[in-house]
Write a protein that holds these residues in place. Structure first.
Motif, PDB file in Angstrom:
ATOM      1  N   ALA A 157      14.824  -7.102  -8.162  1.00  0.00           N
ATOM      2  CA  ALA A 157      15.425  -7.174  -9.496  1.00  0.00           C
ATOM      3  C   ALA A 157      16.333  -8.391  -9.635  1.00  0.00           C
ATOM      4  O   ALA A 157      16.565  -8.893 -10.730  1.00  0.00           O
ATOM      5  N   SER A 158      16.849  -8.893  -8.516  1.00  0.00           N
ATOM      6  CA  SER A 158      17.731 -10.062  -8.525  1.00  0.00           C
ATOM      7  C   SER A 158      16.973 -11.363  -8.792  1.00  0.00           C
ATOM      8  O   SER A 158      17.585 -12.389  -9.082  1.00  0.00           O
ATOM      9  N   GLY A 159      15.640 -11.320  -8.673  1.00  0.00           N
ATOM     10  CA  GLY A 159      14.850 -12.534  -8.824  1.00  0.00           C
ATOM     11  C   GLY A 159      14.444 -13.160  -7.507  1.00  0.00           C
ATOM     12  O   GLY A 159      13.750 -14.179  -7.486  1.00  0.00           O
ATOM     13  N   ARG A 160      14.824 -12.551  -6.396  1.00  0.00           N
ATOM     14  CA  ARG A 160      14.418 -13.077  -5.094  1.00  0.00           C
ATOM     15  C   ARG A 160      12.966 -12.687  -4.811  1.00  0.00           C
ATOM     16  O   ARG A 160      12.564 -11.540  -5.027  1.00  0.00           O
ATOM     17  N   ILE A 161      12.172 -13.642  -4.320  1.00  0.00           N
ATOM     18  CA  ILE A 161      10.767 -13.402  -4.002  1.00  0.00           C
ATOM     19  C   ILE A 161      10.650 -13.126  -2.509  1.00  0.00           C
ATOM     20  O   ILE A 161      11.092 -13.928  -1.679  1.00  0.00           O
ATOM     21  N   TYR A 162      10.059 -11.972  -2.157  1.00  0.00           N
ATOM     22  CA  TYR A 162      10.037 -11.525  -0.765  1.00  0.00           C
ATOM     23  C   TYR A 162       8.703 -11.745  -0.057  1.00  0.00           C
ATOM     24  O   TYR A 162       8.677 -12.131   1.106  1.00  0.00           O
ATOM     25  N   ARG A 163       7.594 -11.473  -0.743  1.00  0.00           N
ATOM     26  CA  ARG A 163       6.307 -11.556  -0.057  1.00  0.00           C
ATOM     27  C   ARG A 163       5.208 -11.977  -1.017  1.00  0.00           C
ATOM     28  O   ARG A 163       5.220 -11.585  -2.191  1.00  0.00           O
ATOM     29  N   VAL A 164       4.250 -12.746  -0.530  1.00  0.00           N
ATOM     30  CA  VAL A 164       2.993 -12.967  -1.236  1.00  0.00           C
ATOM     31  C   VAL A 164       2.040 -11.874  -0.778  1.00  0.00           C
ATOM     32  O   VAL A 164       1.800 -11.701   0.422  1.00  0.00           O
ATOM     33  N   LEU A 165       1.509 -11.120  -1.730  1.00  0.00           N
ATOM     34  CA  LEU A 165       0.660  -9.974  -1.407  1.00  0.00           C
ATOM     35  C   LEU A 165      -0.826 -10.314  -1.442  1.00  0.00           C
ATOM     36  O   LEU A 165      -1.613  -9.749  -0.673  1.00  0.00           O
ATOM     37  N   GLU A 166      -1.226 -11.208  -2.337  1.00  0.00           N
ATOM     38  CA  GLU A 166      -2.646 -11.536  -2.475  1.00  0.00           C
ATOM     39  C   GLU A 166      -2.800 -12.818  -3.271  1.00  0.00           C
ATOM     40  O   GLU A 166      -2.021 -13.094  -4.177  1.00  0.00           O
ATOM     41  N   ARG A 167      -3.821 -13.587  -2.915  1.00  0.00           N
ATOM     42  CA  ARG A 167      -4.208 -14.771  -3.687  1.00  0.00           C
ATOM     43  C   ARG A 167      -5.631 -14.576  -4.191  1.00  0.00           C
ATOM     44  O   ARG A 167      -6.501 -14.108  -3.447  1.00  0.00           O
TER      45      ARG A 167
ATOM     46  N   GLY B  58      -6.797 -18.232 -11.622  1.00  0.00           N
ATOM     47  CA  GLY B  58      -6.017 -18.163 -10.396  1.00  0.00           C
ATOM     48  C   GLY B  58      -4.888 -17.162 -10.559  1.00  0.00           C
ATOM     49  O   GLY B  58      -4.237 -17.131 -11.609  1.00  0.00           O
ATOM     50  N   ILE B  59      -4.655 -16.348  -9.543  1.00  0.00           N
ATOM     51  CA  ILE B  59      -3.584 -15.349  -9.566  1.00  0.00           C
ATOM     52  C   ILE B  59      -2.942 -15.286  -8.188  1.00  0.00           C
ATOM     53  O   ILE B  59      -3.640 -15.267  -7.166  1.00  0.00           O
ATOM     54  N   ILE B  60      -1.615 -15.256  -8.147  1.00  0.00           N
ATOM     55  CA  ILE B  60      -0.888 -14.917  -6.927  1.00  0.00           C
ATOM     56  C   ILE B  60      -0.097 -13.647  -7.210  1.00  0.00           C
ATOM     57  O   ILE B  60       0.726 -13.602  -8.128  1.00  0.00           O
ATOM     58  N   LYS B  61      -0.365 -12.621  -6.428  1.00  0.00           N
ATOM     59  CA  LYS B  61       0.345 -11.353  -6.528  1.00  0.00           C
ATOM     60  C   LYS B  61       1.476 -11.371  -5.503  1.00  0.00           C
ATOM     61  O   LYS B  61       1.247 -11.698  -4.337  1.00  0.00           O
ATOM     62  N   PHE B  62       2.697 -11.028  -5.938  1.00  0.00           N
ATOM     63  CA  PHE B  62       3.841 -11.138  -5.039  1.00  0.00           C
ATOM     64  C   PHE B  62       4.834 -10.004  -5.265  1.00  0.00           C
ATOM     65  O   PHE B  62       4.817  -9.327  -6.303  1.00  0.00           O
TER      66      PHE B  62
END
Length: 297
Positions: A70-80, A62-66
């Motif tokens: 640099a601050s560690g904030r997660i903005y978008r899920v790109l692919e599952r 299983g992989i989630i690409k996101f």
């Protein structure tokens, strides 16, 4: 019905006598345009035929690409990505009980190697909740992972100092009032991504920020060569581990801790005389957790 059940759960929680766990859904980041440089990360999990990184096989990946800053904030899920793979041997019964994956499920299935290589090619960092295991399993099958930076969300975030009793995904998720279908690859990835996007209990920092900071710091493995066997318990109390391959005790440290540790060894282990040339190996996220850095591999 969902609203009614949520109302019931809220009533139970307000009594103070109940805690209600809610099922975790797919991670959805808060809507926000990045105001900082962004990078691509992977959350990765494997299910395997066993725990021998030199012989067992991946049966589910299983992989989630996101996208993250640099601050560690997660903005978008790109692919599952989630695929099964038929191993060369029948799946052991213990693994079937743990994961629910049967020989019938994987019959004729094969993980798309080219798709995995493409996912990993642009990743700035690959995160697993037990990177020492997942990295070595993946490097055997997909060489692209050899040159990636890796981080371990289990061991590189100070969960206990942040108020958590356990480090398992299920325990951490329960502390946030959620549960998931554990020991299935993509579900574990979803759980980990949700946890990393949350603030830590004590410090208030994002969990992913703490992980990135730890992953970016070089570490040094200090070897206590020829330490007296009678003092092994003192070393174990100091978090030293035994390497069967090198037959020596070692400890992994941040670089600024080296002189403090040398002082301890000189005073407590070597009776005032530190051996010259005490071995020390330096690691970064590029080789940390790989079999190149694992003294037991």
């Amino acid at each position: 019905m969902t609203d009614a059940l949520d109302d019931i759960a809220a009533i139970l929680e307000r009594t103070g006598d109940y805690r209600v766990l809610r099922r975790l859904g797919p991670f959805v980041p808060p809507a926000a345009e990045p105001d900082e440089p962004t990078f691509v990360g992977l959350i990765l999990d494997t299910e395997t035929t066993g725990i021998d990184v030199t012989a067992d096989e991946v049966i589910e990946l299983g992989i989630i690409k996101f996208e993250y800053g640099a601050s560690g904030r997660i903005y978008r899920v790109l692919e599952r990505f989630n695929q099964l793979h038929q191993p060369s041997i029948p799946i052991p019964e213990a693994v079937v009980r743990l994961t629910g994956i049967t020989d019938a499920d994987v019959a004729g299935q094969r993980i798309d190697d080219a798709a995995v290589e493409a996912l990993a090619a642009e990743a700035r960092v690959v995160i697993a909740h037990n990177a020492r295991f997942d990295r070595q399993m993946c490097e055997r099958r997909w060489p692209v992972f050899v040159s990636r930076n890796w981080a371990c969300s289990c061991h590189q975030i100070p969960w206990r100092a942040e108020g958590h009793e356990g480090m398992r995904l299920g325990h951490l998720l329960a502390d946030h009032g959620r549960f998931h279908n554990g020991h299935r690859a993509i579900d574990d990835c979803e759980a980990l991504l949700a946890i990393l996007a949350r603030p830590l209990r004590t410090s208030g920092r994002l969990a992913f920020t703490a992980l990135l900071e730890a992953a970016r710091r070089p570490t040094v493995r200090l070897w206590a060569s020829d330490a007296p066997i009678a003092l092994k318990d003192r070393l174990k109390d100091r978090n030293y581990r035994w390497s069967p391959r090198r037959r020596c005790w070692y400890v992994d440290l941040d670089e600024e801790q080296i002189e403090i540790e040398r002082t301890f060894l000189s005073r407590e282990i070597y009776r005032g005389t530190l051996p010259s040339g005490l071995p020390a190996d330096r690691f970064t996220a590029r080789d940390r957790f790989s079999n190149r850095a694992d003294p037991e591999a």
